[in-house]
Design an enzyme around this catalytic site. Sequence first.
Site, short mmCIF file in Angstrom:
data_model
loop_
_atom_site.label_atom_id
_atom_site.label_comp_id
_atom_site.label_asym_id
_atom_site.label_seq_id
_atom_site.Cartn_x
_atom_site.Cartn_y
_atom_site.Cartn_z
N THR A 189 -9.51 9.63 7.53
CA THR A 189 -9.30 7.92 7.29
C THR A 189 -8.70 6.92 7.88
OG1 THR A 189 -6.95 9.10 7.18
CG2 THR A 189 -8.34 9.05 5.12
N LYS A 225 0.90 -0.92 -0.18
CA LYS A 225 -0.01 0.05 -0.38
C LYS A 225 0.82 1.33 0.14
CE LYS A 225 -1.76 -1.87 4.10
NZ LYS A 225 -3.00 -2.05 4.86
N GLY A 278 -8.82 3.89 10.24
CA GLY A 278 -9.64 2.61 10.00
C GLY A 278 -9.15 2.23 8.92
N THR A 279 -8.24 2.48 7.66
CA THR A 279 -8.71 2.48 6.10
C THR A 279 -7.33 1.29 6.37
OG1 THR A 279 -7.04 3.82 6.46
CG2 THR A 279 -8.96 4.73 5.03
N GLY A 280 -6.51 1.42 7.29
CA GLY A 280 -5.79 -0.32 7.12
C GLY A 280 -6.89 -1.23 7.80
N CYS A 281 -7.60 -1.53 9.09
CA CYS A 281 -8.67 -2.34 9.34
C CYS A 281 -9.65 -2.31 8.75
CB CYS A 281 -9.13 -1.89 10.19
SG CYS A 281 -8.19 -1.10 11.89
#
Length: 536
Positions: A229, A194, A231-234
């Site tokens: 943004t 990413k 919590g975008t990874g979760c």
Amino acid sequence: MTTTDTPCSRPETGPAITPRRVPRVLSIAGTDPTGGAGQQADLKTITALGGYGMSAITAVVAQNTRGVHSIHVPPLEVLTAQLDAVSDDVTVDAVKIGMLGSVPVIHTVKKWLTANRPPVVVLDPVMIATAGGRLLDDDAESAMRNMLHLADLVTPNLPELAVLLDVEEATSWTQALSQGQQLADTYQVRVLVKGGHLAGDHTPDALVTPGATTPAFQASAPKIHTRNTHGTGCTLSTAVAVLAARTGDWVASVAVARSWLREAIQQADLLDVGGGNGPVHHGHHLADLVDRMVQTQALSQGVGSDAATDAGHDGSFTQSLWDQTVDVRDRIQKGAFVTSLAEGSMPHAVFLDYLAQDLLYLQDYSVALAQLAVRAPEGQWRAFLAEGAAGCARETAQLHTTLVDTRAEVSASRVTSEYTEFLLATTQSRDWAVGVAAVLPCYWLYAWIGEQLAQQAPGVSAAEHPYAAWISAYSDPVFTEAAQRARVVVDHVARGVSPQVQEQMRTAFHRACELEEQFFRDPCDRGGPSREPSGT
């Protein structure tokens, strides 16, 4: 790396993915009382993408959009009890692993995962705080590395990728891809690289696989300017887990998850949650879903109950497209494919050859829909096309891989190649409206044929008709509704484009119908498989 970081050889893989329309997905992670990250974000994502969510809590985190206040780690026996309670009673199709804050917690989850490994395991290694500090000590980082071989996909951000490799953080996309490939090769695991932390106006992402020389999937899009943004990874890692369990296709899952998350970020400001870095909008597509339901009902009332078959006489743009293909549809209806399929007299070798070509076609058709989803001007159409791409992957996995002789090398026929090249080129480089018109015949013609065959052979079962499964799949009301929704998209778009673009849409629709007719006729003309056995 330390001596304890030697890569583990990948064990015998877990059970094969059996695509399931409503996958049962377990989130193993911490909490977020404001709902933007951790368990709460995971469960929202699972539900939003059609799964059934379950949770095992590794840490109770007091946090909000401004930061983390405190963390409580429950006793290990409580974590073990949660995990066992789930696996003792429920079949788990996928697991997403998030926050694991210490060596004991990592070892507890690893022990459970070794004994209960589901078909899909996605590991989001939460190792770096938003402010940049490390969340795990050296021993925990080492334990995390030694857990990677149990995952099917790892989704680190660039700082976490650097920690896992014990190198400096990548500062360019080329360097990030190289590090991702190194991690994939070292631990024999897929890695989602990413690029959101990189400087620049675009955010690239790529799926790399062990031993590959190029990414299995790669895409880049302009950065979305918002501070919301959290919590975008979760969310992304969970989205891929759900979609992989639904489709069995990692590339399609990453592509659709990425597109869905971008829309969630674009609409994040609508939530107005908190005074810091707010969450993304996990339910962004729900209002659009209601709009589609209302529009579909209105369309159905306008064209009559036989919408999929004859399109009524509603004067719509798609009605005019349908009218101009009378000759093509007549050839399909009277052709050997439809007539022999209805009678059940089609030679099995011819039907298998058709399915083999359709498998290859659907793989590229899924890409075409995904390309349109990424470029869609409205969220409701983006969601519909992304679901269509995922549906193609499900169809490929569920019906076609069951019926096609997988021991044979399958190569695309001239007709299949011509059709897929036309669709991919049209959906990638032409006006978006033209691309949507080009993919409509695959929905509409199949619904039309399926309904006709169902009328000719009503209530057939596998015991009575050799091709009952195929007829049932394309005469199913769910597929008919999808065809109607595809009409809604084209009619909606046609109202907003110039007459010149409308004419291009007509040309693309007609050409796609002609290619469909050739696609149906091709296996009957050839009389059997166009592939060579790869083994006995």
